[in-house]
Scaffold this motif. Sequence first.
Motif, PDB file in Angstrom:
ATOM      1  N   THR A  20       0.832  -1.201   0.000  1.00 13.86           N
ATOM      2  CA  THR A  20       0.000   0.000   0.000  1.00 13.86           C
ATOM      3  C   THR A  20       0.869   1.253   0.000  1.00 13.86           C
ATOM      4  O   THR A  20       0.590   2.211  -0.731  1.00 13.86           O
ATOM      5  CB  THR A  20      -0.947  -0.004   1.216  1.00 13.86           C
ATOM      6  OG1 THR A  20      -1.761  -1.172   1.159  1.00 13.86           O
ATOM      7  CG2 THR A  20      -1.835   1.226   1.228  1.00 13.86           C
ATOM      8  N   GLN A  21       1.928   1.257   0.789  1.00 12.83           N
ATOM      9  CA  GLN A  21       2.839   2.408   0.823  1.00 12.83           C
ATOM     10  C   GLN A  21       3.520   2.596  -0.534  1.00 12.83           C
ATOM     11  O   GLN A  21       3.673   3.727  -0.999  1.00 12.83           O
ATOM     12  CB  GLN A  21       3.886   2.235   1.923  1.00 12.83           C
ATOM     13  CG  GLN A  21       4.813   3.430   2.065  1.00 12.83           C
ATOM     14  CD  GLN A  21       4.097   4.702   2.455  1.00 12.83           C
ATOM     15  OE1 GLN A  21       3.130   4.676   3.207  1.00 12.83           O
ATOM     16  NE2 GLN A  21       4.567   5.827   1.962  1.00 12.83           N
ATOM     17  N   MET A  26       3.859   5.692  -5.674  1.00 16.23           N
ATOM     18  CA  MET A  26       3.621   5.758  -7.123  1.00 16.23           C
ATOM     19  C   MET A  26       2.569   6.812  -7.455  1.00 16.23           C
ATOM     20  O   MET A  26       2.734   7.589  -8.394  1.00 16.23           O
ATOM     21  CB  MET A  26       3.181   4.397  -7.665  1.00 16.23           C
ATOM     22  CG  MET A  26       4.281   3.379  -7.692  1.00 16.23           C
ATOM     23  SD  MET A  26       3.802   1.834  -8.507  1.00 16.23           S
ATOM     24  CE  MET A  26       2.712   1.123  -7.281  1.00 16.23           C
ATOM     25  N   ARG A  27       1.465   6.834  -6.679  1.00 18.41           N
ATOM     26  CA  ARG A  27       0.405   7.810  -6.912  1.00 18.41           C
ATOM     27  C   ARG A  27       0.956   9.229  -6.795  1.00 18.41           C
ATOM     28  O   ARG A  27       0.724  10.076  -7.653  1.00 18.41           O
ATOM     29  CB  ARG A  27      -0.735   7.608  -5.918  1.00 18.41           C
ATOM     30  CG  ARG A  27      -1.875   8.616  -6.134  1.00 18.41           C
ATOM     31  CD  ARG A  27      -2.828   8.669  -4.971  1.00 18.41           C
ATOM     32  NE  ARG A  27      -2.099   9.145  -3.798  1.00 18.41           N
ATOM     33  CZ  ARG A  27      -2.404   8.817  -2.552  1.00 18.41           C
ATOM     34  NH1 ARG A  27      -3.384   7.992  -2.295  1.00 18.41           N
ATOM     35  NH2 ARG A  27      -1.702   9.301  -1.559  1.00 18.41           N
ATOM     36  N   ASP A  28       1.703   9.489  -5.733  1.00 11.20           N
ATOM     37  CA  ASP A  28       2.251  10.824  -5.529  1.00 11.20           C
ATOM     38  C   ASP A  28       3.225  11.207  -6.641  1.00 11.20           C
ATOM     39  O   ASP A  28       3.259  12.356  -7.088  1.00 11.20           O
ATOM     40  CB  ASP A  28       2.931  10.920  -4.159  1.00 11.20           C
ATOM     41  CG  ASP A  28       1.944  10.799  -3.011  1.00 11.20           C
ATOM     42  OD1 ASP A  28       0.710  10.939  -3.231  1.00 11.20           O
ATOM     43  OD2 ASP A  28       2.402  10.562  -1.874  1.00 11.20           O
ATOM     44  N   THR A  41      -8.081  13.025 -11.273  1.00 10.99           N
ATOM     45  CA  THR A  41      -8.193  11.800 -12.057  1.00 10.99           C
ATOM     46  C   THR A  41      -7.203  10.757 -11.557  1.00 10.99           C
ATOM     47  O   THR A  41      -7.544   9.578 -11.415  1.00 10.99           O
ATOM     48  CB  THR A  41      -7.953  12.091 -13.552  1.00 10.99           C
ATOM     49  OG1 THR A  41      -8.921  13.049 -13.988  1.00 10.99           O
ATOM     50  CG2 THR A  41      -8.059  10.830 -14.390  1.00 10.99           C
ATOM     51  N   VAL A  42      -5.999  11.181 -11.256  1.00 13.81           N
ATOM     52  CA  VAL A  42      -4.998  10.262 -10.714  1.00 13.81           C
ATOM     53  C   VAL A  42      -5.491   9.691  -9.389  1.00 13.81           C
ATOM     54  O   VAL A  42      -5.374   8.484  -9.140  1.00 13.81           O
ATOM     55  CB  VAL A  42      -3.635  10.963 -10.540  1.00 13.81           C
ATOM     56  CG1 VAL A  42      -2.644  10.058  -9.820  1.00 13.81           C
ATOM     57  CG2 VAL A  42      -3.078  11.395 -11.894  1.00 13.81           C
ATOM     58  N   ASP A  43      -6.081  10.525  -8.544  1.00 14.51           N
ATOM     59  CA  ASP A  43      -6.629  10.043  -7.273  1.00 14.51           C
ATOM     60  C   ASP A  43      -7.689   8.972  -7.504  1.00 14.51           C
ATOM     61  O   ASP A  43      -7.745   7.982  -6.777  1.00 14.51           O
ATOM     62  CB  ASP A  43      -7.221  11.191  -6.464  1.00 14.51           C
ATOM     63  CG  ASP A  43      -6.155  12.084  -5.851  1.00 14.51           C
ATOM     64  OD1 ASP A  43      -5.019  11.606  -5.622  1.00 14.51           O
ATOM     65  OD2 ASP A  43      -6.461  13.263  -5.593  1.00 14.51           O
ATOM     66  N   LYS A  44      -8.501   9.159  -8.528  1.00 18.92           N
ATOM     67  CA  LYS A  44      -9.533   8.158  -8.840  1.00 18.92           C
ATOM     68  C   LYS A  44      -8.908   6.843  -9.271  1.00 18.92           C
ATOM     69  O   LYS A  44      -9.407   5.769  -8.947  1.00 18.92           O
ATOM     70  CB  LYS A  44     -10.478   8.687  -9.919  1.00 18.92           C
ATOM     71  CG  LYS A  44     -11.399   9.769  -9.408  1.00 18.92           C
ATOM     72  CD  LYS A  44     -12.279  10.303 -10.511  1.00 18.92           C
ATOM     73  CE  LYS A  44     -13.107  11.472 -10.015  1.00 18.92           C
ATOM     74  NZ  LYS A  44     -13.910  12.075 -11.084  1.00 18.92           N
TER      75      LYS A  44
END
Length: 68
Positions: A20-21, A26-28, A41-44
Amino acid sequence: MQDLIQQLQEKAGLSAEQATQAITVMRDYVKSKVPPFIGDTVDKWFAGMDSPQQPAKDVAASDDFLDG
């Protein structure tokens, strides 16, 4: 996204928390590389990552490319 967490656990030997971390990192990273108006959109795309024990939320079909 639960599938991605499972793959990180199996293929990289990470715990659920570590997987998860890693996805959070990667998301950030992705959010830092796209224009600000695309951040939502990235958050979605990464929705449901806060709780690895629960199945990921169903997001728009546009995230299908993440499965391939």
